[in-house]
Design a protein around this motif. Structure first.
Motif, PDB file in Angstrom:
ATOM      1  N   LYS A  36       0.277  -1.100  -0.224  1.00  0.00           N
ATOM      2  CA  LYS A  36       0.028  -0.086  -0.199  1.00  0.00           C
ATOM      3  C   LYS A  36       0.687   1.098   0.075  1.00  0.00           C
ATOM      4  N   SER A 205      -8.511  16.724  -1.237  1.00  0.00           N
ATOM      5  CA  SER A 205      -7.237  17.395  -1.138  1.00  0.00           C
ATOM      6  C   SER A 205      -6.491  16.948  -3.062  1.00  0.00           C
ATOM      7  N   HIS A 237       4.368  18.927  -9.210  1.00  0.00           N
ATOM      8  CA  HIS A 237       4.107  18.949  -7.085  1.00  0.00           C
ATOM      9  C   HIS A 237       4.117  17.217  -6.544  1.00  0.00           C
ATOM     10  N   LYS A 242       2.160   8.951  -5.862  1.00  0.00           N
ATOM     11  CA  LYS A 242       1.364   8.577  -6.727  1.00  0.00           C
ATOM     12  C   LYS A 242       0.391   9.397  -6.998  1.00  0.00           C
ATOM     13  N   LYS A 246      -1.837  10.375 -10.766  1.00  0.00           N
ATOM     14  CA  LYS A 246      -3.097  10.393 -11.041  1.00  0.00           C
ATOM     15  C   LYS A 246      -2.892  11.293 -11.888  1.00  0.00           C
TER      16      LYS A 246
HETATM   17  N1  CAA Z   1      -0.924  -2.868  -2.430  1.00  0.00           N
HETATM   18  C1  CAA Z   1      -1.546  -1.425  -3.575  1.00  0.00           C
HETATM   19  N2  CAA Z   1      -1.955  -0.783  -3.647  1.00  0.00           N
HETATM   20  C2  CAA Z   1      -2.676  -0.722  -2.436  1.00  0.00           C
HETATM   21  C3  CAA Z   1      -2.667  -2.123  -1.843  1.00  0.00           C
HETATM   22  C4  CAA Z   1      -1.762  -2.503  -1.529  1.00  0.00           C
HETATM   23  N3  CAA Z   1      -2.169  -3.751  -0.538  1.00  0.00           N
HETATM   24  N4  CAA Z   1      -3.472  -1.284  -0.319  1.00  0.00           N
HETATM   25  C5  CAA Z   1      -4.011   0.043  -0.608  1.00  0.00           C
HETATM   26  N5  CAA Z   1      -3.795   0.233  -2.294  1.00  0.00           N
HETATM   27  C6  CAA Z   1      -3.907   1.736  -2.601  1.00  0.00           C
HETATM   28  C7  CAA Z   1      -5.534   1.873  -2.328  1.00  0.00           C
HETATM   29  O1  CAA Z   1      -5.961   1.282  -3.720  1.00  0.00           O
HETATM   30  C8  CAA Z   1      -5.127   3.679  -3.399  1.00  0.00           C
HETATM   31  O2  CAA Z   1      -4.769   3.901  -4.623  1.00  0.00           O
HETATM   32  P1  CAA Z   1      -5.500   5.031  -5.156  1.00  0.00           P
HETATM   33  O3  CAA Z   1      -5.340   5.867  -4.348  1.00  0.00           O
HETATM   34  O4  CAA Z   1      -5.045   4.439  -7.308  1.00  0.00           O
HETATM   35  O5  CAA Z   1      -7.100   4.519  -5.180  1.00  0.00           O
HETATM   36  C9  CAA Z   1      -3.873   3.395  -2.506  1.00  0.00           C
HETATM   37  O6  CAA Z   1      -2.894   2.614  -1.883  1.00  0.00           O
HETATM   38  C10 CAA Z   1      -4.278   4.663  -1.408  1.00  0.00           C
HETATM   39  O7  CAA Z   1      -4.968   4.162  -0.158  1.00  0.00           O
HETATM   40  P2  CAA Z   1      -5.981   4.955   0.027  1.00  0.00           P
HETATM   41  O8  CAA Z   1      -6.421   5.474  -0.449  1.00  0.00           O
HETATM   42  O9  CAA Z   1      -7.062   3.696   0.943  1.00  0.00           O
HETATM   43  O10 CAA Z   1      -4.879   5.365   1.790  1.00  0.00           O
HETATM   44  P3  CAA Z   1      -5.454   6.567   2.556  1.00  0.00           P
HETATM   45  O11 CAA Z   1      -7.083   6.436   3.182  1.00  0.00           O
HETATM   46  O12 CAA Z   1      -5.027   5.527   3.361  1.00  0.00           O
HETATM   47  O13 CAA Z   1      -4.788   8.089   2.772  1.00  0.00           O
HETATM   48  C11 CAA Z   1      -4.239  10.042   1.716  1.00  0.00           C
HETATM   49  C12 CAA Z   1      -4.024   7.982   1.275  1.00  0.00           C
HETATM   50  C13 CAA Z   1      -5.584  10.652   1.116  1.00  0.00           C
HETATM   51  C14 CAA Z   1      -2.879  10.414   0.346  1.00  0.00           C
HETATM   52  C15 CAA Z   1      -3.206  10.500   2.670  1.00  0.00           C
HETATM   53  O14 CAA Z   1      -2.325   9.624   3.008  1.00  0.00           O
HETATM   54  C16 CAA Z   1      -3.448  11.952   3.259  1.00  0.00           C
HETATM   55  O15 CAA Z   1      -4.180  12.016   3.603  1.00  0.00           O
HETATM   56  N6  CAA Z   1      -2.379  12.107   3.008  1.00  0.00           N
HETATM   57  C17 CAA Z   1      -2.157  13.683   3.167  1.00  0.00           C
HETATM   58  C18 CAA Z   1      -2.782  14.408   1.790  1.00  0.00           C
HETATM   59  C19 CAA Z   1      -1.764  14.388   0.341  1.00  0.00           C
HETATM   60  O16 CAA Z   1      -0.488  14.188   0.161  1.00  0.00           O
HETATM   61  N7  CAA Z   1      -2.761  15.600  -0.397  1.00  0.00           N
HETATM   62  C20 CAA Z   1      -2.091  15.714  -1.449  1.00  0.00           C
HETATM   63  C21 CAA Z   1      -2.570  16.223  -2.331  1.00  0.00           C
HETATM   64  S1  CAA Z   1      -3.453  18.301  -1.480  1.00  0.00           S
HETATM   65  C22 CAA Z   1      -1.549  18.520  -1.467  1.00  0.00           C
HETATM   66  O17 CAA Z   1      -0.822  18.300  -3.154  1.00  0.00           O
HETATM   67  C23 CAA Z   1      -0.490  19.254  -1.193  1.00  0.00           C
HETATM   68  C24 CAA Z   1      -0.193  19.076  -0.034  1.00  0.00           C
HETATM   69  O18 CAA Z   1       1.449  18.463  -0.157  1.00  0.00           O
HETATM   70  C25 CAA Z   1      -0.315  18.268   1.124  1.00  0.00           C
END
Ligand code: CAA
Length: 391
Positions: A36, A205, A237, A242, A246
């Motif tokens: 993940k 986000s 950025h 990933k 996207k």
């Molecule tokens: N093997 C492979 N992939 C797996 C997996 C496994 N065993 N288990 C899960 N995944 C994949 C999921 O399918 C998902 O993929 P997709 O996004 O392609 O659908 C990915 O792993 C992430 O899984 P989740 O969606 O379940 O992850 P999560 O709910 O734990 O949170 C996140 C992910 C929302 C990015 C979180 O880490 C987060 O909130 N991060 C901070 C916010 C952020 O970085 N936002 C980016 C835009 S804002 C910005 O850019 C400004 C900034 O710098 C903050």
């Protein structure tokens, strides 16, 4: 301004901390599937920040790698872009200017807009150089991304700084004339004054990011007539690697022609360093640029697209043309990353909780474990004490 004058990034250097964790180990401790983190999020390692490092020490370390004595004399302005300021009033650029030993006759300021402000810094610097072509501006993007232990954002933390000199006749990247900025009042990520960790609506986000990319790219294409085929790479950025995928896939769709393949390969080259360091907030786009220039199939004259995004939210799409001497004007990031030490998840958690943060007490840190050239030695009478580490 002389329309033919080239202005852009003349040199770039990167600095991060000496320690990192392996995210597969973090996944096991947090009860998540390692894939993940490494595939789903796209991060392999993460910088660990000792209490002796902050945006000032990281920013000074990055800048120190690129400045010759001639550069030091030509710098008229120091801009430090950050989300992770260390004072609500005084600009961190002043501490950096002091640590670097720059002339007192410089302008120093700090900029803030989440992960976007380094791009604003570059655009402001471009204006300064257009008016005063003999001047050079030092733009530093320095951040420590903190979401908190055991939060969904934890795997997307990171830390480091990218320092850039902006000048005429640049050696790395000449900036294009057209850029498109987009700002909307959106609560996808923010950090109130009383918080040392970000508040974030993670899924939202990522959607806003993609929407801002599409809107700024479309408007850029309308204004210039350029198409995706005109770019050898689009750099993003990278809050986590990933995210770039996207966004790129959102505009490539089903395309698998030569342009689509080239842009996908370029994206992979731009992700190499972020995978090993994590989110640098406002420096991430520029670490991605360094990564692409050092790991991609790059040649002089290539036109690159750059997408900058800061939550809150602001996006900007702009372009640059690679210059012939780019390779010799970048610090050696891979060699610096190889010198780092891996630490355990337990030691990472201790370091995470040992940050000065909102602590108002006098404190003296143990400097014996930090080999960095600039360190935060402690705090006295509510003042941070910085010093050169001559170990
Ligand atoms: N093997 C492979 N992939 C797996 C997996 C496994 N065993 N288990 C899960 N995944 C994949 C999921 O399918 C998902 O993929 P997709 O996004 O392609 O659908 C990915 O792993 C992430 O899984 P989740 O969606 O379940 O992850 P999560 O709910 O734990 O949170 C996140 C992910 C929302 C990015 C979180 O880490 C987060 O909130 N991060 C901070 C916010 C952020 O970085 N936002 C980016 C835009 S804002 C910005 O850019 C400004 C900034 O710098 C903050």
């Amino acid at each position: 301004m002389n329309k033919k004058m080239k202005i852009g990034i003349d040199k770039m250097a990167f600095a991060t901390t000496n320690n990192y964790i392996d995210l597969r180990e973090l996944a096991k401790v947090r009860g998540d599937e390692p894939d993940k983190y490494t595939i789903g999020i796209g991060q392999d390692q993460q910088a660990v920040v000792p209490p002796t490092q902050d945006i000032v020490t990281l920013g000074a370390a990055a800048a120190d790698k690129l400045l010759t004595s001639e550069d030091r004399q030509r710098i008229s302005t120091v801009i430090l872009a950050t989300e992770s300021g260390i004072d609500n009033s005084k600009a961190s650029a002043i501490y950096v200017k002091h640590l670097l030993g720059l002339s007192d006759f410089v302008r120093t300021v700090e900029l803030k807009e989440a992960c976007y402000s380094a791009t604003a810094g570059i655009q402001f610097a471009r204006g300064i150089v257009a008016l005063n072509p003999q001047e050079t501006v030092l733009v530093i993007a320095a951040d420590i991304a903190r979401y908190g232990l055991s939060t969904p954002g934890e795997v997307t933390q990171g830390a480091g700084a990218v320092a850039m000199l902006i000048s005429q006749d640049p050696h790395v990247l000449a900036l294009g004339q057209t850029s498109v900025s987009l700002t909307k009042d959106i609560m996808d990520f923010w950090r109130p004054l009383y918080a040392t960790e970000a508040m974030v609506d993670g899924k939202y986000s990522t959607n806003v990011y993609i929407d801002f990319f599409k809107q700024t790219l479309t408007r850029y294409q309308q204004l210039t007539g350029r198409r995706l085929d005109d770019f050898t790479a689009i750099l993003f950025h990278l809050p986590f690697t990933k995210m770039g995928k996207k966004a790129l896939e959102a505009v490539l769709g089903e395309r698998n022609d030569a342009t689509a393949q080239r842009l996908r390969q370029a994206l992979t080259a731009s992700q190499v360093y972020s995978r090993q360091v994590g989110n640098l907030y406002t420096g991430s786009l520029y670490l991605g640029l360094m990564s692409y220039l050092q790991n991609g199939a790059v040649k002089a004259g290539d036109r690159l697209g750059l997408f900058s995004y800061g939550s809150g939210a602001e996006g900007e799409f702009y372009t640059g043309v690679v210059q012939p001497a780019f390779a010799a004007n970048l610090s050696n990031v891979q060699s610096d990353l190889k010198k780092r030490q891996q630490v355990s998840i337990e030691d990472y958690e201790i370091a995470f909780n040992d940050q000065l943060g909102m602590n108002s007490a006098d404190i003296q840190f143990d400097l014996s474990n930090d080999p960095a050239k600039f360190v935060l030695a402690g705090q006295k009478n509510h003042q941070r004490i910085y010093q050169r580490n001559d170990k």
